[in-house]
Design a protein around this motif. Structure first.
Motif, PDB file in Angstrom:
ATOM      1  N   HIS A 171       0.848  -1.180   0.000  1.00  0.00           N
ATOM      2  CA  HIS A 171       0.000   0.000   0.000  1.00  0.00           C
ATOM      3  C   HIS A 171       0.887   1.234   0.000  1.00  0.00           C
ATOM      4  N   PHE A 172       0.348   2.317  -0.464  1.00  0.00           N
ATOM      5  CA  PHE A 172       1.069   3.584  -0.553  1.00  0.00           C
ATOM      6  C   PHE A 172       0.600   4.486   0.579  1.00  0.00           C
ATOM      7  N   LYS A 173       1.535   5.112   1.221  1.00  0.00           N
ATOM      8  CA  LYS A 173       1.179   6.022   2.307  1.00  0.00           C
ATOM      9  C   LYS A 173       2.083   7.253   2.251  1.00  0.00           C
ATOM     10  N   HIS A 174       1.588   8.349   2.736  1.00  0.00           N
ATOM     11  CA  HIS A 174       2.385   9.576   2.846  1.00  0.00           C
ATOM     12  C   HIS A 174       2.314  10.075   4.276  1.00  0.00           C
ATOM     13  N   VAL A 175       3.467  10.285   4.872  1.00  0.00           N
ATOM     14  CA  VAL A 175       3.543  10.758   6.243  1.00  0.00           C
ATOM     15  C   VAL A 175       3.636  12.283   6.226  1.00  0.00           C
ATOM     16  N   ASN A 176       2.705  12.924   6.883  1.00  0.00           N
ATOM     17  CA  ASN A 176       2.708  14.375   6.969  1.00  0.00           C
ATOM     18  C   ASN A 176       3.398  14.781   8.267  1.00  0.00           C
ATOM     19  N   PRO A 177       4.638  15.277   8.205  1.00  0.00           N
ATOM     20  CA  PRO A 177       5.370  15.600   9.432  1.00  0.00           C
ATOM     21  C   PRO A 177       4.663  16.679  10.245  1.00  0.00           C
ATOM     22  N   HIS A 178       4.868  16.598  11.560  1.00  0.00           N
ATOM     23  CA  HIS A 178       4.309  17.605  12.442  1.00  0.00           C
ATOM     24  C   HIS A 178       5.053  18.921  12.248  1.00  0.00           C
ATOM     25  N   THR A 179       4.424  19.997  12.656  1.00  0.00           N
ATOM     26  CA  THR A 179       5.013  21.320  12.474  1.00  0.00           C
ATOM     27  C   THR A 179       6.381  21.416  13.131  1.00  0.00           C
ATOM     28  N   GLU A 180       6.545  20.799  14.307  1.00  0.00           N
ATOM     29  CA  GLU A 180       7.833  20.856  14.987  1.00  0.00           C
ATOM     30  C   GLU A 180       8.926  20.167  14.179  1.00  0.00           C
ATOM     31  N   SER A 181       8.553  19.171  13.367  1.00  0.00           N
ATOM     32  CA  SER A 181       9.533  18.460  12.540  1.00  0.00           C
ATOM     33  C   SER A 181       9.889  19.229  11.282  1.00  0.00           C
ATOM     34  N   LYS A 182       9.208  20.333  11.011  1.00  0.00           N
ATOM     35  CA  LYS A 182       9.492  21.139   9.831  1.00  0.00           C
ATOM     36  C   LYS A 182      10.355  22.356  10.150  1.00  0.00           C
ATOM     37  N   ARG A 183      10.805  22.449  11.392  1.00  0.00           N
ATOM     38  CA  ARG A 183      11.680  23.570  11.754  1.00  0.00           C
ATOM     39  C   ARG A 183      12.994  23.483  10.983  1.00  0.00           C
ATOM     40  N   GLU A 184      13.472  24.621  10.528  1.00  0.00           N
ATOM     41  CA  GLU A 184      14.726  24.677   9.780  1.00  0.00           C
ATOM     42  C   GLU A 184      15.564  25.858  10.273  1.00  0.00           C
ATOM     43  N   PRO A 185      16.885  25.668  10.393  1.00  0.00           N
ATOM     44  CA  PRO A 185      17.740  26.781  10.841  1.00  0.00           C
ATOM     45  C   PRO A 185      18.116  27.696   9.686  1.00  0.00           C
ATOM     46  N   LYS A 186      18.337  28.952  10.013  1.00  0.00           N
ATOM     47  CA  LYS A 186      18.824  29.894   9.012  1.00  0.00           C
ATOM     48  C   LYS A 186      20.335  29.745   8.872  1.00  0.00           C
ATOM     49  N   PRO A 187      20.849  29.731   7.654  1.00  0.00           N
ATOM     50  CA  PRO A 187      22.298  29.587   7.467  1.00  0.00           C
ATOM     51  C   PRO A 187      23.051  30.800   8.003  1.00  0.00           C
ATOM     52  N   THR A 188      24.227  30.531   8.549  1.00  0.00           N
ATOM     53  CA  THR A 188      25.124  31.581   9.030  1.00  0.00           C
ATOM     54  C   THR A 188      26.348  31.604   8.126  1.00  0.00           C
TER      55      THR A 188
END
Length: 714
Positions: free
Chosen positions: A226-243
């Motif tokens: 079966h095919f499934k798509h996992v929708n990550p939680h908002t906390e898992s979508k956090r990304e750092p800004k490059p320095t």
């Protein structure tokens, strides 16, 4: 001989059979099935032995490609060959016989184990020499194989999450026919992965890296996966800004980025000197000097190099493999050894500038000035003063750079200057400056939000920009997501350990810091520290406290007086496209946690408790039951206590599932409850019409409850 007889003979004593025996048994079975049915069993065995086993033992099947080993280490029961290799010669035959197809080194498990491991039984043979040569070739290729993954570009599934193979989940066969088919395909897969083809290379695997779109229309395939798509939680979508570091680093143009598939960022490049002056990034000729130098080191065209600043450059490659090969081949060229640094008493030979003349006059005498020549181009006065601090009290103002390669050091007297000339530590420090190593860091294109796709527009699609992100500009994804706050340290001394860094931030944390997990050191492709470190905090307020104290002291901390001060920066986050962070986690004391086990009383109506008391069910009995359920069952424990957004069942508020259980439990007790005075219809239905009711059950229950109260001390 039928198949069942063969299998029973082959697989008897399976646990004691060696690798070579298993291979031989499988091919023995296959060869026996392939013979004529009218031939006797004995003839089949003898023919097989004469055709394969005996010639193999004599070494006459060097080019045989069927995969049959030349000899089994141990004959299992029911084997067709008897006493084929008698006497002491068997050990020598074994050494030369265990070879599949004449080109593979087979390791067998001997009955005599050496130190609990497997014994190599083909030592001293030509086969071992061939294997040794192959291993040497593999070791030479090992650095390239290790480096290549570091320089891989952005993968398609990073831009489109629906392309990842993790979305297809194998459910397994459902009936006997599917099980047999699946077993056959699994065997083919294992054989192919081991190089089962005649050319020794793996074949295409139908259950390998991809499943064709047309395969999903097959009825059996669609039932088995079966095919499934996992929708990550908002906390898992956090990304750092490059320095960006250094801050004067220029990004290559779009044409350069589009023309290459892998990128490397080279640092510690010697600063060019043109016409006696240090190179400047604003001068195209000076930038070209850097490009030519780096192109020569990595043996690439100058068009594949972009000057980022006077001491660093970007190098573009076709793919990660080409980048890894170029880095390995340039290992010796990346080590640059300059001329010996000479230290003498100052002598005014030749023309001098007004600044140099004024600096010499400020000294007590010309003999109190130490002159250093052949220094690395671009070295700063502050660096020299810091390196020579142990030799004497020298400040930045006591050092004057008369040329890109020459420095003048002012001392208090000629005697101090002579002491410096005789100082062995100073000469060792100067000798270390003669050797300069170019370090290489992976770089990749920046990935940003593009749009939302999918049936309900929930799948976030991303796109690549022309900006290059160098390894170390951001912390690793796992490190960033596992901490609520992250600080970025720049110019950390090389010899400072994780433990020292962690202890310097311990005063801001309530719990003992995890030395390994809370510190991430950025290293180059050869594993050398780059001076950049990320420090993580479990609680956001702890990171804020650390930052507020450091920022009040100039955003710098000192680990070593000989090294420059370490600059500290906050790692900022990219604004979320959708949703919001959950914020800081709530904290409860031990008393509050213990009190939560008695919170079931808040879910019960006092009138219901009076009813249960009339049934003989006391608060203590209910308390023991609910505490056991709350403590032992994760459904009512950690899963039910999780905060919103991290719960497995979002339809319940924190603690809501346990509340529903308590209310249902109370209602059930009320429904089945009975007393001697009012036994209820359910109790009366246990007797025949007109039969006298028996109440001894109630008396036994009262005795049981009394015993329980006595046991609990009530």
């Amino acid at each position: 001989m039928n198949g069942s007889m063969i299998r029973s003979g082959l697989f008897r004593g399976r646990g004691r059979r060696t690798t070579a025996s298993l291979l031989l048994s499988r091919h023995t079975q296959a060869a026996t099935f392939a013979t004529d049915d009218n031939t006797s069993d004995k003839a089949k065995k003898e023919n097989f032995a004469k055709k394969f086993l005996e010639p193999a033992a004599r070494g006459e099947l060097q080019n045989h490609q069927s995969g049959i080993p030349k000899l089994a280490v141990r004959k299992p029961k029911g084997h067709a060959v008897k006493d084929s290799f008698p006497g002491k010669e068997s050990e020598e035959i074994l050494k030369d016989a265990l070879n599949v197809g004449g080109n593979k080194n087979v390791t067998a498990t001997s009955g005599r184990q050496e130190r609990g491991g497997t014994a190599r039984i083909n030592k001293g043979t030509q086969q071992e020499k061939r294997v040794g040569n192959i291993k040497q070739q593999q070791q030479k290729k090992a650095p390239e194989m290790t480096l290549a993954p570091l320089f891989e570009g952005v993968k398609p599934e990073e831009l489109d999450p629906t392309l990842t193979n993790n979305n297809l989940k194998w459910l397994g066969p459902k009936n006997t026919m599917q099980q047999n088919l699946f077993r056959q395909q699994r065997n083919v897969k294992q054989r192919n992965n081991q190089g089962g083809g005649r050319d020794g290379r793996p074949k295409y695997d139908i259950w390998g890296d991809e499943v064709l779109e047309g395969d999903t229309d097959h009825p059996w395939v669609t039932d088995a996966m079966h095919f499934k798509h996992v929708n990550p939680h908002t906390e898992s979508k956090r990304e750092p800004k490059p320095t960006k570091f250094p801050t004067n680093r220029f990004n290559p143009p779009a044409e350069f980025v589009e023309a290459h598939g892998a990128f490397a960022y080279v640092i510690n490049v010697p600063r060019p000197v043109v016409d006696g002056e240090l190179g400047s990034s604003g001068n195209p000729l000076h930038r070209h000097e850097v490009v030519e130098f780096v192109a020569n080191v990595f043996s690439v065209p100058a068009t594949d190099v972009f000057c980022a600043n006077m001491t660093s450059a970007f190098v573009g490659f076709t793919d990660a493999k080409e980048a890894a090969e170029a880095i390995v081949k340039s290992e010796k060229k990346r080590i640059i050894t300059g001329n010996k640094i000479e230290s003498t008493i100052y002598s005014s030979e030749g023309e001098t500038t007004d600044d140099e003349t004024e600096f010499v006059k400020s000294a007590s005498s010309p003999d109190s000035i130490l002159q250093l020549q052949n220094l690395p181009a671009g070295i700063r006065a502050g660096t020299i003063a810091r390196l020579l601090r142990d030799a004497g009290a020298i400040s930045d103002k006591d050092v004057f750079m008369s040329s890109p390669y020459t420095a003048l050091i002012r001392t208090s007297s000629p005697e101090v200057t002579k002491t410096l000339l005789d100082n062995n530590n100073m000469h060792k420090t100067l000798a270390s400056l003669q050797r300069q190593i170019l370090r290489v860091l992976p770089a990749r294109r920046e990935v940003v939000h593009d749009k939302f796709a999918g049936p309900v527009r929930k799948i976030q699609m991303k796109k690549m920009t022309h900006k290059l992100i160098v390894h170390g500009d951001v912390p690793s994804r796992d490190f960033f997501l596992s901490h609520a706050k992250v600080l970025h340290l720049i110019n950390v001394p090389e010899k400072v350990s994780k433990k020292e860094i962690s202890e310097s931030f311990q005063k801001f944390c309530a719990e003992r810091r995890d030395v390994e997990g809370s510190i991430e050191i950025v290293k180059s492709s050869d594993g050398h520290p780059t001076g950049r470190v990320y420090v993580g905090f479990d609680l956001e307020r702890e990171g804020d406290d650390a930052w507020n104290e450091i920022s009040s002291s100039g955003e710098k901390i000192v680990f070593n007086e000989k090294a420059p001060a370490t600059k500290v920066m906050q790692v900022k986050e990219v604004a979320l496209v959708r949703g919001s962070k959950l914020g800081a986690r709530s904290e409860r004391t031990q008393e509050e946690l213990i009190a939560s086990f008695s919170a079931w009383k808040d879910y019960v109506d006092p009138k219901d408790m009076e009813t249960l008391e009339s049934f003989g069910i006391t608060m203590d009995v209910l308390g023991d039951a609910f505490k056991a359920a709350r403590h032992s069952n994760p459904t009512f424990g950690v899963e039910d206590q999780a905060r919103e957004g991290e719960r497995m069942r979002d339809e319940y508020a924190p603690g809501g599932h346990f509340c529903e259980f308590v209310q249902m439990y109370i209602d059930t007790l009320k429904e089945v409850g009975a007393t001697k005075e009012e036994p209820g219809l359910k109790y009366e239905s246990m007797f025949l019409p007109g039969e006298e009711l028996e109440y001894t059950l109630f008396d036994d229950e009262e005795e049981r409850l009394a015993a329980l109260k006595k046991e609990h001390g009530n």
